[in-house]
Design a protein around this motif. Sequence first.
Motif, PDB file in Angstrom:
ATOM      1  N   CYS A  66       0.817  -1.218   0.000  1.00  0.00           N
ATOM      2  CA  CYS A  66       0.000   0.000   0.000  1.00  0.00           C
ATOM      3  C   CYS A  66       0.850   1.267   0.000  1.00  0.00           C
ATOM      4  O   CYS A  66       1.582   1.546   0.944  1.00  0.00           O
ATOM      5  CB  CYS A  66      -0.901   0.017   1.219  1.00  0.00           C
ATOM      6  SG  CYS A  66      -2.191  -1.251   1.230  1.00  0.00           S
ATOM      7  N   GLY A  89      -3.121   4.468  10.162  1.00  0.00           N
ATOM      8  CA  GLY A  89      -2.744   3.149  10.646  1.00  0.00           C
ATOM      9  C   GLY A  89      -2.007   2.373   9.570  1.00  0.00           C
ATOM     10  O   GLY A  89      -2.417   2.363   8.405  1.00  0.00           O
ATOM     11  N   LYS A  90      -0.913   1.706   9.934  1.00  0.00           N
ATOM     12  CA  LYS A  90      -0.114   0.954   8.970  1.00  0.00           C
ATOM     13  C   LYS A  90       0.229  -0.416   9.553  1.00  0.00           C
ATOM     14  O   LYS A  90       0.726  -0.506  10.665  1.00  0.00           O
ATOM     15  CB  LYS A  90       1.178   1.709   8.639  1.00  0.00           C
ATOM     16  CG  LYS A  90       0.968   3.032   7.904  1.00  0.00           C
ATOM     17  CD  LYS A  90       2.268   3.820   7.771  1.00  0.00           C
ATOM     18  CE  LYS A  90       2.659   4.469   9.081  1.00  0.00           C
ATOM     19  NZ  LYS A  90       3.840   5.355   8.961  1.00  0.00           N
ATOM     20  N   THR A  91      -0.056  -1.448   8.790  1.00  0.00           N
ATOM     21  CA  THR A  91       0.313  -2.810   9.181  1.00  0.00           C
ATOM     22  C   THR A  91       1.145  -3.431   8.070  1.00  0.00           C
ATOM     23  O   THR A  91       0.718  -3.446   6.911  1.00  0.00           O
ATOM     24  CB  THR A  91      -0.930  -3.677   9.438  1.00  0.00           C
ATOM     25  OG1 THR A  91      -1.711  -3.096  10.484  1.00  0.00           O
ATOM     26  CG2 THR A  91      -0.519  -5.087   9.860  1.00  0.00           C
ATOM     27  N   GLU A 150       3.530  -3.102  13.268  1.00  0.00           N
ATOM     28  CA  GLU A 150       2.830  -1.816  13.238  1.00  0.00           C
ATOM     29  C   GLU A 150       3.774  -0.725  13.735  1.00  0.00           C
ATOM     30  O   GLU A 150       4.074  -0.660  14.932  1.00  0.00           O
ATOM     31  CB  GLU A 150       1.566  -1.865  14.096  1.00  0.00           C
ATOM     32  CG  GLU A 150       0.530  -2.858  13.591  1.00  0.00           C
ATOM     33  CD  GLU A 150      -0.745  -2.847  14.405  1.00  0.00           C
ATOM     34  OE1 GLU A 150      -0.891  -1.931  15.259  1.00  0.00           O
ATOM     35  OE2 GLU A 150      -1.575  -3.752  14.206  1.00  0.00           O
ATOM     36  N   GLU A 193      -1.603  -3.246   4.928  1.00  0.00           N
ATOM     37  CA  GLU A 193      -2.845  -2.495   5.128  1.00  0.00           C
ATOM     38  C   GLU A 193      -2.574  -1.068   5.590  1.00  0.00           C
ATOM     39  O   GLU A 193      -1.651  -0.828   6.365  1.00  0.00           O
ATOM     40  CB  GLU A 193      -3.713  -3.211   6.177  1.00  0.00           C
ATOM     41  CG  GLU A 193      -5.044  -2.571   6.459  1.00  0.00           C
ATOM     42  CD  GLU A 193      -5.829  -3.343   7.506  1.00  0.00           C
ATOM     43  OE1 GLU A 193      -6.503  -4.335   7.143  1.00  0.00           O
ATOM     44  OE2 GLU A 193      -5.754  -2.980   8.705  1.00  0.00           O
ATOM     45  N   VAL A 195      -4.913   2.373   7.060  1.00  0.00           N
ATOM     46  CA  VAL A 195      -6.215   2.863   7.516  1.00  0.00           C
ATOM     47  C   VAL A 195      -6.109   4.385   7.562  1.00  0.00           C
ATOM     48  O   VAL A 195      -5.359   4.932   8.377  1.00  0.00           O
ATOM     49  CB  VAL A 195      -6.576   2.289   8.903  1.00  0.00           C
ATOM     50  CG1 VAL A 195      -7.951   2.798   9.337  1.00  0.00           C
ATOM     51  CG2 VAL A 195      -6.553   0.763   8.869  1.00  0.00           C
ATOM     52  N   THR A 206     -10.088   1.746   4.910  1.00  0.00           N
ATOM     53  CA  THR A 206      -9.147   0.649   5.120  1.00  0.00           C
ATOM     54  C   THR A 206      -8.854  -0.018   3.785  1.00  0.00           C
ATOM     55  O   THR A 206      -9.783  -0.447   3.089  1.00  0.00           O
ATOM     56  CB  THR A 206      -9.711  -0.385   6.102  1.00  0.00           C
ATOM     57  OG1 THR A 206      -9.960   0.244   7.361  1.00  0.00           O
ATOM     58  CG2 THR A 206      -8.730  -1.537   6.302  1.00  0.00           C
ATOM     59  N   THR A 208      -6.337  -2.913   1.746  1.00  0.00           N
ATOM     60  CA  THR A 208      -5.450  -4.061   1.887  1.00  0.00           C
ATOM     61  C   THR A 208      -4.806  -4.382   0.548  1.00  0.00           C
ATOM     62  O   THR A 208      -5.486  -4.397  -0.482  1.00  0.00           O
ATOM     63  CB  THR A 208      -6.229  -5.291   2.389  1.00  0.00           C
ATOM     64  OG1 THR A 208      -6.843  -4.975   3.636  1.00  0.00           O
ATOM     65  CG2 THR A 208      -5.309  -6.486   2.571  1.00  0.00           C
ATOM     66  N   SER A 233      -9.716  -3.810  -2.122  1.00  0.00           N
ATOM     67  CA  SER A 233     -10.508  -3.940  -0.913  1.00  0.00           C
ATOM     68  C   SER A 233     -11.649  -2.934  -0.868  1.00  0.00           C
ATOM     69  O   SER A 233     -12.537  -3.044  -0.043  1.00  0.00           O
ATOM     70  CB  SER A 233      -9.621  -3.732   0.316  1.00  0.00           C
ATOM     71  OG  SER A 233      -8.992  -2.472   0.266  1.00  0.00           O
ATOM     72  N   SER A 234     -11.632  -1.952  -1.731  1.00  0.00           N
ATOM     73  CA  SER A 234     -12.652  -0.906  -1.739  1.00  0.00           C
ATOM     74  C   SER A 234     -13.064  -0.630  -3.177  1.00  0.00           C
ATOM     75  O   SER A 234     -12.274  -0.784  -4.110  1.00  0.00           O
ATOM     76  CB  SER A 234     -12.120   0.379  -1.099  1.00  0.00           C
ATOM     77  OG  SER A 234     -11.586   0.121   0.169  1.00  0.00           O
TER      78      SER A 234
END
Length: 237
Positions: A66, A89-91, A150, A193, A195, A206, A208, A233-234
């Motif tokens: 991402c 948010g970052k994973t 994270e 991911e 957010v 969000t 992915t 994802s969207s």
Amino acid sequence: MTPEEMQARLLYRDGLMLVIDKPPGLPVHRGPKGVEAFEDYFDALRFGLPRSPALAHRLDRDTTGCLVLGRHRKALALLGKLFKQGKVGKTYWAVVAGGPAADEGRIDIALSKRDESRGWWMKPDPHGLPSVTMWRVMGRSEGLTWLALEPVTGRTHQLRVHCAEMGFPIVGDNIYGSAPRVGGPTLHLHAREVVVPISKNKPAVTITAPVPPHMRELLGKCGWNGERIDEPSSPLP
């Protein structure tokens, strides 16, 4: 990369931002040597706007997944503020050599530049910038661990240095790990991911990114079951 190939990497699109799936092996922006960069192909993502989108943050050359772009100046200013304030948010998913004994934890190791001649290379430094990473074990195999990482802070190379300093370097890391500089595996670090609270009146978005081909074998050994279908994802308006 053709315009069609670039557009095929699009994961999310609205009036303010795009999220694209960055491949390995390309720096996100042009360096002083003028080598090919991912941003060279952003013109294919204008979708009717007068200017190409621009980077809201960066990923390492061999990190996949991402990547957030702002579609115009106002959007870039907003996204820059969100990233700076730590509200995005970052994973990341990583496959590391060895692994921690516990199932989750926190890494708190300050970082600074190794030296000016090494560009972005970083080192642990008690007098450096505070740097914090949360981690969680997603799966294990003999000699390997699949981690979800994270970053609480966003220092350059933070995840790579933190994992290496804890004794479980990321597979394919030829700077902080033991991977050979030439001919070794590609870095197994994926921005899985993001957010993004892009709107005050709507829930955070969000997004992915699908697992890249070069990480699928080792993730599978660590218990990843694969994805039924790799699709955005969207919805893309």
